[in-house]
Every structure is written in structure tokens, then in C-alpha cells.
Design an enzyme around this catalytic site. Sequence first.
Site, PDB file in Angstrom:
ATOM      1  N   GLU A 157      -0.363 -23.138 -40.897  1.00 47.53           N
ATOM      2  CA  GLU A 157      -1.114 -24.190 -41.062  1.00 47.53           C
ATOM      3  C   GLU A 157      -0.316 -24.695 -42.418  1.00 47.53           C
ATOM      4  OE1 GLU A 157      -5.823 -25.325 -42.205  1.00 47.53           O
ATOM      5  OE2 GLU A 157      -4.824 -23.243 -42.648  1.00 47.53           O
ATOM      6  N   LYS A 231      -8.234 -30.050 -36.315  1.00 44.00           N
ATOM      7  CA  LYS A 231      -8.992 -29.077 -36.708  1.00 44.00           C
ATOM      8  C   LYS A 231     -10.627 -29.444 -36.663  1.00 44.00           C
ATOM      9  CE  LYS A 231      -9.462 -25.785 -40.835  1.00 44.00           C
ATOM     10  NZ  LYS A 231      -8.701 -25.749 -41.790  1.00 44.00           N
ATOM     11  N   CYS A 272      -7.171 -22.102 -38.441  1.00 45.29           N
ATOM     12  CA  CYS A 272      -7.632 -21.257 -39.341  1.00 45.29           C
ATOM     13  C   CYS A 272      -9.243 -21.174 -39.451  1.00 45.29           C
ATOM     14  CB  CYS A 272      -7.407 -22.155 -41.060  1.00 45.29           C
ATOM     15  SG  CYS A 272      -7.580 -21.111 -42.300  1.00 45.29           S
TER      16      CYS A 272
END
Length: 400
Positions: A157, A231, A272
Site C-alpha cells: 500500500e 479503497k 488495508c
Amino acid sequence: MHSRSRTSVTLTVGPTGKPKTPLPFRLQPPLRSPSILHAFIHAAFPMRATAAAAFSLLTCSRLRSSSPTRLPSSSSSSLRLPLRRGLLAAMATAASFRPEAARSPPAVQPPAPPLSKFKVAMCQLSVTADKARNIARAREAIETAAAGGAKLVLLPEIWNGPYSNDSFPEYAEDIEAGGDAAPSFSMMSEVARSLQITLVGGSISERSGNKLYNTCCVFGSDGELKGKHRKIHLFDIDIPGKITFKESKTLTAGQDLTVVDTDVGRIGIGICYDIRFQELAMLYAARGAHLLCYPGAFNMTTGPLHWELLQRARAADNQLFVATCAPARDTSAGYIAWGHSTLVGPFGEVIATAEHEETTIMAEIDYSLIDQRRQFLPLQYQRRGDLYQLIDVQRSGSDE
């Protein structure tokens, strides 16, 4: 497909797997093979001895697509008639739980992957404020992994610049424009094509109009962009005395789930914080994913507690592979990453993991383990669609 006489029960599976006359209960998926039947029987009969007897009874002759399999006459054994009745009752009871209805739309089976066994590499990179250096270092790591036989390579990331709200706008790239406006994106596309690998490109800050996203790009072995995941769960946390971070100060949440068909199978993508939301992983599994990939940068507070735990939970719950890739730890950085890039198998077992330094770990993925684990624990036939249901809102609103 189901008929009764005084002494036998006939199960007929036609070429299409559809019954000629309606069953009093539904079987999903159609019982096409002894291995699938075996899993269903174990779901219906939790006691191993009873399940084994039932499976033996039903597979006394081979299941064929064009001819029926007949159960033996009850006159051959005083046990078989009660067992046969018990089997049908158990199958009807299990069907009344409506396991297929626990997913809406119904879950799809993973497609046959182009490769069932291959090497994967997770490149745990050190990240600096020098963007050109970060891009060159990532390319070098990818090339080394491909030279070692990796067919799938993952990056971390936010690998092309520091992880901070101040840095996101500075290091952002216009992916749609490409070229000089997106040097990280262009490098990934070119190296995937030249090395003929599938590349899950970690994530970079993406500029689109007046918005910024934390974006993962997936490239095929032809260098083409196969999927782009923004995300969807932003990292907004406040643990007093430990860590406070608000991605929402600069970033915008994505709006789409991302499942990509690649040369190494069907991959679901999260970034994440997305890994904390089991619903996302469940939806990816219901869409037929073989593998979930999460580029992530957990920190020194949540990393030791949750990073491996969440990976193993997502893998075990959904009985598939999970691969994660983190930045290497830099104790001088404003945000200190935990590291520990990892590959987890479909039983929740850790196959390979790194420590915190810059490194590339390689391991083998064998998709045959998915079928094996799902036969050991046939969860798909044991869900209670009569009590709960996971709805895929986007699939429900499409033509699928």
C-alpha cells in the site's frame, strides 16, 4: 429425478443436472459427482460413521449423467430401509435450511483457473520521500521476483511515497491520463507486459478530477489494466495515546467492489482497512474468488494485534487464499508500518510470512487445496439461509 417404489429409491442426474419432475426439496448445486455428494452427505450427517454409511449406500454404483443410480433393495439388509428413509429425511431437513439462500444472489462457483498451481511474490519495499527512487526500487523487486518464477507479484500500500495526508496530494497520479502524469502506473503496466506476469500493484494515491483515492491497479500479463480498486473503507481511527489517523481528511472512499479474472485465477481486491470488514471478503467469495489480495500498511499499534489475525480469519471463513503485502518498517517515518507481508491458505494456515525489513517472500499457491478444504468442512451446504442472508447489492442490481 427422484422416484419411489416399495423397495428402492432412484436418483437420476441428467446431462443438464435438472430433474425431470420436481423434487420435494432443492439441491444446490446439482449432485453431479460422488465428491460433491460426499460433501453434502457429511453436511447432512454430522456423525462420521453415519455419513460414511450414507455415502456408501448412495454410491453403490457410479453416478452417470445418462443412467440412474439405484439404491439396493431393502430386502438385502434390515439396516438399509431405515437408513434410506433417514437419509432422505436428513436431505430434506438440510434443504429446508436453504443454504443457497444465505447468499443473494446465490453464490457462484470459482471458475477453472488458467493456472492451478503457481508462485506468488510479495515485495515488501522500503518507502522514501524520493518518488523516482521508489519507482526504480519497485521495478527491481518485481524483476527479481519474476526471475525467480513468480507468476503473480504484489506491491505494498502507498509504495511510491510517504503514507501521510500531506503526501497524498503531492504524490498523486492521474491514472486516466497515464504517461508523465502517472509514472508509477506506467512502470507497472510496462513491467507486467515485458515480464508476462500478473501484477497487483499495491496502491498509490490517484487524482481524479478534484478528488483523491487510495487506488490499487491490477495488470494482466499483457500489461493492460484489468481492474482498479479504490479503497472503500477509509482508515479513520483514534486510539488515545497510540495513534490517530484520518484518511478522510484528503481521500475519498471508493464505491465499487473489485473482482478481477486474471491468468492466475479470480482475485478479489481490498486495501488495508478493507480487510477488517468481513462482508467484503464474503461477497468476493460468493463471486467465485480463488484469492483475496490486500496491500496494507498496518501500524505498530494494530499490526501486532490484528494483522495476521484478520488475514487468517478472512481465509478460514471463506476457505480461500489471502495474500497481503506491506511496506518495510521505517522507524524514522511519521507513520511506522508493521510489515509482515503474508500468504495464508484456505484452512487459515500461514504458508509464508516476512518480518519487518525490506524483502521479497515467495510461496506456492495450489488452488486444489480450496476444493479439498471445502470437502473437509462443507460450509456452503451448512449455511442457514432460513435465518440469515448476505446480499450483494451491486450484483442484485445488475443483470447477473
